[in-house]
Structures are given as structure tokens and as C-alpha cells.
Design a protein around this motif. Structure first.
Motif, PDB file in Angstrom:
ATOM      1  N   GLN A   1       0.295   7.132   1.492  1.00 33.10           N
ATOM      2  CA  GLN A   1      -0.957   6.410   1.678  1.00 33.10           C
ATOM      3  C   GLN A   1      -1.313   6.414   3.148  1.00 33.10           C
ATOM      4  N   VAL A   2      -2.544   6.810   3.456  1.00 30.88           N
ATOM      5  CA  VAL A   2      -2.991   6.858   4.835  1.00 30.88           C
ATOM      6  C   VAL A   2      -3.543   5.491   5.234  1.00 30.88           C
ATOM      7  N   GLN A   3      -3.167   5.054   6.408  1.00 35.82           N
ATOM      8  CA  GLN A   3      -3.730   3.840   6.987  1.00 35.82           C
ATOM      9  C   GLN A   3      -4.351   4.164   8.327  1.00 35.82           C
ATOM     10  N   LEU A   4      -5.535   3.645   8.545  1.00 38.32           N
ATOM     11  CA  LEU A   4      -6.231   3.794   9.820  1.00 38.32           C
ATOM     12  C   LEU A   4      -6.420   2.399  10.413  1.00 38.32           C
ATOM     13  N   VAL A   5      -6.032   2.245  11.664  1.00 36.97           N
ATOM     14  CA  VAL A   5      -6.144   0.948  12.321  1.00 36.97           C
ATOM     15  C   VAL A   5      -6.914   1.116  13.619  1.00 36.97           C
ATOM     16  N   SER A  25      -1.526   6.306  10.261  1.00 32.10           N
ATOM     17  CA  SER A  25      -0.127   6.294   9.836  1.00 32.10           C
ATOM     18  C   SER A  25      -0.071   6.672   8.361  1.00 32.10           C
ATOM     19  N   GLY A  26       1.106   6.984   7.904  1.00 28.81           N
ATOM     20  CA  GLY A  26       1.284   7.378   6.507  1.00 28.81           C
ATOM     21  C   GLY A  26       1.492   8.872   6.380  1.00 28.81           C
ATOM     22  N   ARG A  27       0.634   9.626   7.039  1.00 29.89           N
ATOM     23  CA  ARG A  27       0.811  11.067   7.145  1.00 29.89           C
ATOM     24  C   ARG A  27      -0.060  11.553   8.283  1.00 29.89           C
ATOM     25  N   THR A  28       0.241  12.746   8.740  1.00 27.43           N
ATOM     26  CA  THR A  28      -0.551  13.300   9.821  1.00 27.43           C
ATOM     27  C   THR A  28      -1.956  13.650   9.341  1.00 27.43           C
ATOM     28  N   LEU A  29      -2.926  13.400  10.207  1.00 28.19           N
ATOM     29  CA  LEU A  29      -4.306  13.769   9.910  1.00 28.19           C
ATOM     30  C   LEU A  29      -4.768  14.880  10.847  1.00 28.19           C
ATOM     31  N   SER A  30      -3.832  15.650  11.348  1.00 29.46           N
ATOM     32  CA  SER A  30      -4.188  16.669  12.328  1.00 29.46           C
ATOM     33  C   SER A  30      -5.026  17.787  11.726  1.00 29.46           C
ATOM     34  N   MET A  31      -5.056  17.893  10.392  1.00 25.79           N
ATOM     35  CA  MET A  31      -5.858  18.932   9.743  1.00 25.79           C
ATOM     36  C   MET A  31      -7.187  18.379   9.220  1.00 25.79           C
ATOM     37  N   ASN A  32      -7.459  17.106   9.489  1.00 22.97           N
ATOM     38  CA  ASN A  32      -8.651  16.455   8.962  1.00 22.97           C
ATOM     39  C   ASN A  32      -9.653  16.172  10.070  1.00 22.97           C
ATOM     40  N   ASN A  77      -1.619  11.258  16.561  1.00 22.20           N
ATOM     41  CA  ASN A  77      -2.338  10.926  15.334  1.00 22.20           C
ATOM     42  C   ASN A  77      -3.399   9.857  15.585  1.00 22.20           C
ATOM     43  N   THR A  78      -4.123  10.032  16.692  1.00 25.22           N
ATOM     44  CA  THR A  78      -5.065   9.017  17.158  1.00 25.22           C
ATOM     45  C   THR A  78      -6.385   9.662  17.541  1.00 25.22           C
ATOM     46  N   VAL A  79      -7.463   8.958  17.229  1.00 27.96           N
ATOM     47  CA  VAL A  79      -8.806   9.387  17.643  1.00 27.96           C
ATOM     48  C   VAL A  79      -9.412   8.266  18.475  1.00 27.96           C
ATOM     49  N   TRP A 114     -10.577   5.079   5.290  1.00 27.45           N
ATOM     50  CA  TRP A 114     -11.327   4.188   6.181  1.00 27.45           C
ATOM     51  C   TRP A 114     -10.408   3.141   6.792  1.00 27.45           C
ATOM     52  N   GLY A 115     -10.711   2.774   8.038  1.00 22.25           N
ATOM     53  CA  GLY A 115     -10.047   1.646   8.655  1.00 22.25           C
ATOM     54  C   GLY A 115     -10.775   0.356   8.299  1.00 22.25           C
ATOM     55  N   GLN A 116     -10.231  -0.758   8.809  1.00 23.53           N
ATOM     56  CA  GLN A 116     -10.799  -2.078   8.513  1.00 23.53           C
ATOM     57  C   GLN A 116     -12.006  -2.384   9.375  1.00 23.53           C
ATOM     58  N   GLY A 117     -12.135  -1.700  10.488  1.00 19.14           N
ATOM     59  CA  GLY A 117     -13.258  -1.925  11.383  1.00 19.14           C
ATOM     60  C   GLY A 117     -12.899  -2.811  12.558  1.00 19.14           C
ATOM     61  N   THR A 118     -13.620  -2.616  13.652  1.00 20.07           N
ATOM     62  CA  THR A 118     -13.451  -3.450  14.842  1.00 20.07           C
ATOM     63  C   THR A 118     -14.840  -3.832  15.349  1.00 20.07           C
ATOM     64  N   GLN A 119     -14.984  -5.108  15.708  1.00 16.09           N
ATOM     65  CA  GLN A 119     -16.291  -5.610  16.128  1.00 16.09           C
ATOM     66  C   GLN A 119     -16.581  -5.241  17.577  1.00 16.09           C
TER      67      GLN A 119
END
Length: 124
Positions: A1-5, A25-32, A77-79, A114-119
Motif C-alpha cells: 500500500q502506497v502512502q503519501l505524506v 512509503s510502501g513502495r518506490t514511486l520512481s517509475m510514476n 522517494n520524495t517530490v 493521494w496524500g492527506q493534504g497540507t494547508q
């Protein structure tokens, strides 16, 4: 399961800068391909910026072009979204998202994680 924070949001005066980060986290997103989208109160979620899997291709909404810069570090694994010359109309919840595809895209339905979002709040 992919998590974006997401992190890095906050309150800033008009003309200021913020840097948003999105750690996967959960897996690499380097191909996405990855993207940032935002939603202001009472409005639909809109595209802000996207970057392809290698970081060699980017796309920006006209409203942020020249002020925002999207980048990624696949080793972490960060954008990121560097936001300069912020305006009150940039106030929104900012979401990090990932596509199955390696290519950039603007459509919400094309983002699958999707992540949870930041204000982000920009005061005038």
C-alpha cells in the motif's frame, strides 16, 4: 500500500515562499509521474504542477507558471513544490498525488494515490 505524506504548509504573507514536500512509503514511486493539486474552500480540486518519472518533463498550471517549481528526488522517494511570490489566491489545501503512468498529467481521475493534504494560507 502506497502512502503519501505532505509537509511544509503553513501561513505566509503575500510575496513569501514555502516549500512543500511529499514523502512516499510502501513502495518506490520512481517509475510514476507525480503531481501537486490544490483545493480552495468551495472550489474543485485543481491541477498545479506535475513531473514525470525521471524529472525531465514538467507541467504547470498557467496560474503558477514562473512562480512554482516541482522537483523530485527518487533516491528519497520524495517530490517537492517550491512556491515563490505567493498570492492570497494560492490559499488552498495542497495534495500530493501519484499516477500509474510515468508521464505528466493534469486530470484528477488520472491520479491513483493521494496524500492527506497540507494547508497553505497566504495573507494579504
Amino acid at each position: 500500500q502506497v502512502q503519501l505524506v505532505e509537509s511544509g504548509g503553513g501561513l505566509v504573507q503575500a510575496g513569501g515562499s514555502l516549500r512543500l514536500s511529499c514523502a512516499a512509503s510502501g513502495r518506490t514511486l520512481s517509475m510514476n509521474a507525480m503531481g501537486w493539486l490544490r483545493q480552495a474552500p468551495g472550489q474543485e480540486r485543481d491541477f498545479v504542477a506535475a513531473i514525470n518519472w525521471r524529472g525531465g518533463s514538467t507541467d504547470y498550471a498557467d496560474s503558477v507558471k514562473g512562480r512554482f517549481t516541482i522537483s523530485r528526488d527518487n533516491t528519497k522517494n520524495t517530490v517537492y513544490l517550491q512556491m515563490n511570490s505567493l498570492k492570497p489566491e494560492d490559499t488552498a489545501v495542497y495534495y500530493c498525488a501519484a499516477r500509474y503512468s510515468a508521464s505528466v498529467g493534469r486530470v484528477n481521475d488520472e491520479y491513483h494515490y493521494w496524500g492527506q493534504g497540507t494547508q497553505v494560507t497566504v495573507s494579504s
